[in-house]
Design a protein around this motif. Sequence first.
Motif, PDB file in Angstrom:
ATOM      1  N   TYR A 293      21.314  79.169  10.107  1.00  0.00           N
ATOM      2  CA  TYR A 293      22.092  78.992   8.691  1.00  0.00           C
ATOM      3  C   TYR A 293      20.254  80.081   8.064  1.00  0.00           C
ATOM      4  CZ  TYR A 293      22.481  77.313   3.773  1.00  0.00           C
ATOM      5  OH  TYR A 293      22.977  77.387   2.624  1.00  0.00           O
ATOM      6  N   THR A 294      20.977  80.267   6.862  1.00  0.00           N
ATOM      7  CA  THR A 294      20.561  80.948   5.818  1.00  0.00           C
ATOM      8  C   THR A 294      19.750  80.408   4.363  1.00  0.00           C
ATOM      9  OG1 THR A 294      20.982  83.384   7.052  1.00  0.00           O
ATOM     10  CG2 THR A 294      19.967  83.489   4.453  1.00  0.00           C
ATOM     11  N   LEU A 328      35.118  63.149   1.987  1.00  0.00           N
ATOM     12  CA  LEU A 328      34.126  65.005   2.394  1.00  0.00           C
ATOM     13  C   LEU A 328      33.609  64.724   3.067  1.00  0.00           C
ATOM     14  CD1 LEU A 328      33.569  64.518  -2.164  1.00  0.00           C
ATOM     15  CD2 LEU A 328      36.165  65.366  -0.869  1.00  0.00           C
ATOM     16  N   THR A 329      33.600  66.113   3.258  1.00  0.00           N
ATOM     17  CA  THR A 329      32.460  65.912   3.793  1.00  0.00           C
ATOM     18  C   THR A 329      31.358  67.828   3.427  1.00  0.00           C
ATOM     19  OG1 THR A 329      32.918  68.665   4.436  1.00  0.00           O
ATOM     20  CG2 THR A 329      33.956  67.747   5.436  1.00  0.00           C
ATOM     21  N   TYR A 330      29.923  67.235   4.624  1.00  0.00           N
ATOM     22  CA  TYR A 330      29.295  68.240   3.759  1.00  0.00           C
ATOM     23  C   TYR A 330      29.131  69.031   2.984  1.00  0.00           C
ATOM     24  CZ  TYR A 330      26.021  65.193   7.078  1.00  0.00           C
ATOM     25  OH  TYR A 330      25.380  64.539   8.304  1.00  0.00           O
ATOM     26  N   ARG A 331      30.148  69.918   3.467  1.00  0.00           N
ATOM     27  CA  ARG A 331      30.085  71.402   2.336  1.00  0.00           C
ATOM     28  C   ARG A 331      30.892  70.730   0.938  1.00  0.00           C
ATOM     29  NH1 ARG A 331      28.972  75.966   4.413  1.00  0.00           N
ATOM     30  NH2 ARG A 331      27.731  76.580   5.978  1.00  0.00           N
ATOM     31  N   ALA A 375      27.350  63.531  12.479  1.00  0.00           N
ATOM     32  CA  ALA A 375      28.448  65.155  12.657  1.00  0.00           C
ATOM     33  C   ALA A 375      29.631  64.395  12.211  1.00  0.00           C
ATOM     34  CB  ALA A 375      28.948  64.584  14.132  1.00  0.00           C
ATOM     35  N   ARG A 376      29.296  63.211  11.368  1.00  0.00           N
ATOM     36  CA  ARG A 376      31.013  62.769  10.556  1.00  0.00           C
ATOM     37  C   ARG A 376      31.474  63.794   9.862  1.00  0.00           C
ATOM     38  NH1 ARG A 376      28.215  57.898  11.901  1.00  0.00           N
ATOM     39  NH2 ARG A 376      28.835  55.798  13.091  1.00  0.00           N
ATOM     40  N   LEU A 377      30.614  63.734   8.944  1.00  0.00           N
ATOM     41  CA  LEU A 377      30.977  64.994   7.560  1.00  0.00           C
ATOM     42  C   LEU A 377      30.468  66.588   7.956  1.00  0.00           C
ATOM     43  CD1 LEU A 377      28.294  62.897   5.212  1.00  0.00           C
ATOM     44  CD2 LEU A 377      30.432  62.366   6.375  1.00  0.00           C
ATOM     45  N   ASP A 381      23.977  72.433  10.577  1.00  0.00           N
ATOM     46  CA  ASP A 381      23.936  73.895   9.148  1.00  0.00           C
ATOM     47  C   ASP A 381      24.943  73.177   8.251  1.00  0.00           C
ATOM     48  OD1 ASP A 381      22.048  75.254  10.410  1.00  0.00           O
ATOM     49  OD2 ASP A 381      23.834  76.534  11.347  1.00  0.00           O
ATOM     50  N   ASP A 382      25.867  72.506   8.115  1.00  0.00           N
ATOM     51  CA  ASP A 382      27.119  72.184   6.993  1.00  0.00           C
ATOM     52  C   ASP A 382      25.818  71.232   5.739  1.00  0.00           C
ATOM     53  OD1 ASP A 382      29.042  73.328   7.381  1.00  0.00           O
ATOM     54  OD2 ASP A 382      29.636  71.408   8.801  1.00  0.00           O
ATOM     55  N   PHE A 383      25.379  70.102   7.173  1.00  0.00           N
ATOM     56  CA  PHE A 383      23.820  69.413   5.803  1.00  0.00           C
ATOM     57  C   PHE A 383      22.603  70.248   5.438  1.00  0.00           C
ATOM     58  CE2 PHE A 383      19.949  66.482   5.652  1.00  0.00           C
ATOM     59  CZ  PHE A 383      20.807  65.830   5.418  1.00  0.00           C
TER      60      PHE A 383
END
Length: 801
Positions: A293-294, A328-331, A375-377, A381-383
Amino acid sequence: MTPRPSSSGSDPQKTTGKNTAGKKTAKAAKKAGAKKVPAKKAGAKEVPAKRVPAKKPAARQPVGKGRVREEVAVSPALDAGDRERLLAGTHHDPHAVLGAHRVPGGVAFRAFRPYALAVTVICGELRVALHDDGDGFFSGLVPLNEVPVHRLLVAYEGTEHEAEDPYRFLPTLGELDLHLIGEGRHEQLWRALGAHPTAHDGVAGTRFAVWAPNARGVRVAGGFNFWDGTGHPMRSLGSTGVWELFLPGVGAGEPYKFEITRPDGSRTFRADPLARRTEVPPATSSVVHASDYTWGDEEWLARRADAPAHEAPMSVYEVHLPSWRPGLTYRELAEQLPSYVADLGFTHVELMPVAEHPFGGSWGYQVTGFYAPTARLGDPDDFRYLVDRLHRAGIGVLMDWVPAHFPRDDWALAEFDGRPLYEHSDPLRAAHPDWGTLEFDFGRREVRNFLVANAVYWCEEFHIDGLRVDAVASMLYLDYSREPGRWTPNEHGGRENLDAVAFLQEMNATVYRRVPGVVTVAEESTAWDGVTRATHHKGPSGFGGLGFGLKWNMGWMHDSLEYMSREPVHRGYHHGELTFSMVYAYSENYVLPISHDEVVHGKKSLVSKMPGDWWQQRANERAYLGYMWAHPGKQLLFMGQEFAQGAEWSEAHGPDWWLLDPEYGASADHRGVRDLVRDLNTVYRATPALWERDTHPSGFAWVVGDAADDDVLAFLRLDADGTPLLAVSNFAPVVRSDYRLGVPDEVPAWHEVLNTDAARYGGGDVGNPDPVKPEAQGWHGRPASIRLTLPPLATVWLRPA
């Protein structure tokens, strides 16, 4: 107790039964990119390994220039003891016997490849077929003077697989890492332990390392070996209790667990305590992870430390991510949550525990994966993306952190290596009496290191701006929820848990030193002295401060909600429940929390706690919020309460967003409360008097605190320059006209800047629309006074015009 989730498809208990020779390994070879390799490449030299009898005439070997020495060749095959320990999973140093080693007569090659039909060593153009010694062991002696770099060509039924030999690599952990781990001072422990994709001697793979000092042996099992760790034993790195293995060819995304042989010889499959990613529950395996992730929040981080939290505005919106908007996911949350929170003017969000937990109904407070976002969401890197987007929207991120206890799931931390390890060895100290969980052994340096490094990890790796530490009281007291005879006093005969005190002090000191600008917040429900005092300052109790930045004011929360839940006719008899908080308001640096705990499990939502009809309930909530935002201390509000949700919160469906739908007839009632929260935050952030001196008595002055018969209280908030804000609350359901209040005489006129009874909030619009000028008549011990119209069940704020 945390329910144990059912096993996933990658659970070793489901995938490591009896194997038919070659079948699973053939599949594994194909999965790893195995290819058919000709028996002999063009130009390659194929040499059979030498079979050496028990005794052999001496061989002449070169020793320097012009000299030779006599060596007796030895058998390359493993002795019975090593074979037995490797098969049983109890070998402490497999690298000492597997791989390639210089021995009299040449170089001995040994491989342990269960289910293989043949193993050939490849050294450049040289190919050496090893002898099958049975039980998956292969060996051979090659007349070489030096140990070469080599690969293995492993033949299974129907396929051949060329791979690096894991047992030719030196340890991937250095002496400094091991020293710091042994001392319990490795502040970036996650960089040493766990699973790390890396390149070792130019070979790509994953380094596995785990702390298991009581284990007789540890092996790595995962999708890459079909959950049979027999052929992948780890080595023990001395007295630290750390086991290590570099596995070439294993990369990010691979699920894995550690197969631990306990002291009694039994085996257990365990998730990695320092796994940075997990499978989606109810699956329980760890997952190899490497972040790419950047970040884009440099501006936020650069100014985060400009002012300490207790001297800056802080208005917190508490969120349970899985249920804020379910599905909803993290993103996806990153596209909606920052704009919503920014629109309402909150300075921070506080996320209920994000670390992985098997039972969703625990809301994250029974953690099994302390280093992995759930990992549910989405993946880690999404978090990171969610945190980044919140920062770019100007919103700080606090996170609930749970170091007090952990669940008993038999694939996680409980008796991790066959004996109490993370928990206390005394069962009475280990068992948490309230939650069916286990308490950490804060007296063990490696356990303290695990937790201290975890606090640093979230702040450094995920840019978290603060940690709200859960259940601090349960850590501080040896007799917490324990009956007499069920606890043992400390060395001084007291009830204080000295180990927990030392841990909290170390955690706070380390986090503040390493990550400037963060804040730690204690959920501490007792009158422990010095929760927010610096660790090097001792108080009357003789203890140094715990070192937190802020503390939840549970006393204020309990007393004020008790008062508000009463019918107005009875409130005059309980006026002290609102004013008592100012007796101790400056003993700590406080947060005023209306959290999830207060609006769930029969406690009712905030608006439903209020007495009266629907109009009065909303008016009471609005008045209460106005009083709360003006009271010394930061404020926290749980999701759904910002728009007067009538139902209790449930993690199953989250807030009742439909109440804000314009097509719903009464939605204006709910939108009005939400608009009030927005305006409270707007005026609050623009008024230093409401936050600049939150922790200093000079920032507060009573105007009238004893008007119990009127259900009225009024006070001044003052900024560093002495500029005041006047807050007046009328908790009676009647209008009070010409209500006289004493004020400073240097203010020429007062202007109403907020009125919770305004029509746009759903109120009756009673108030003071014109500037109010002081009169020379002294009142309430002050040289001047003003006469106000106080709306019913309302709070008004006035500032100098």
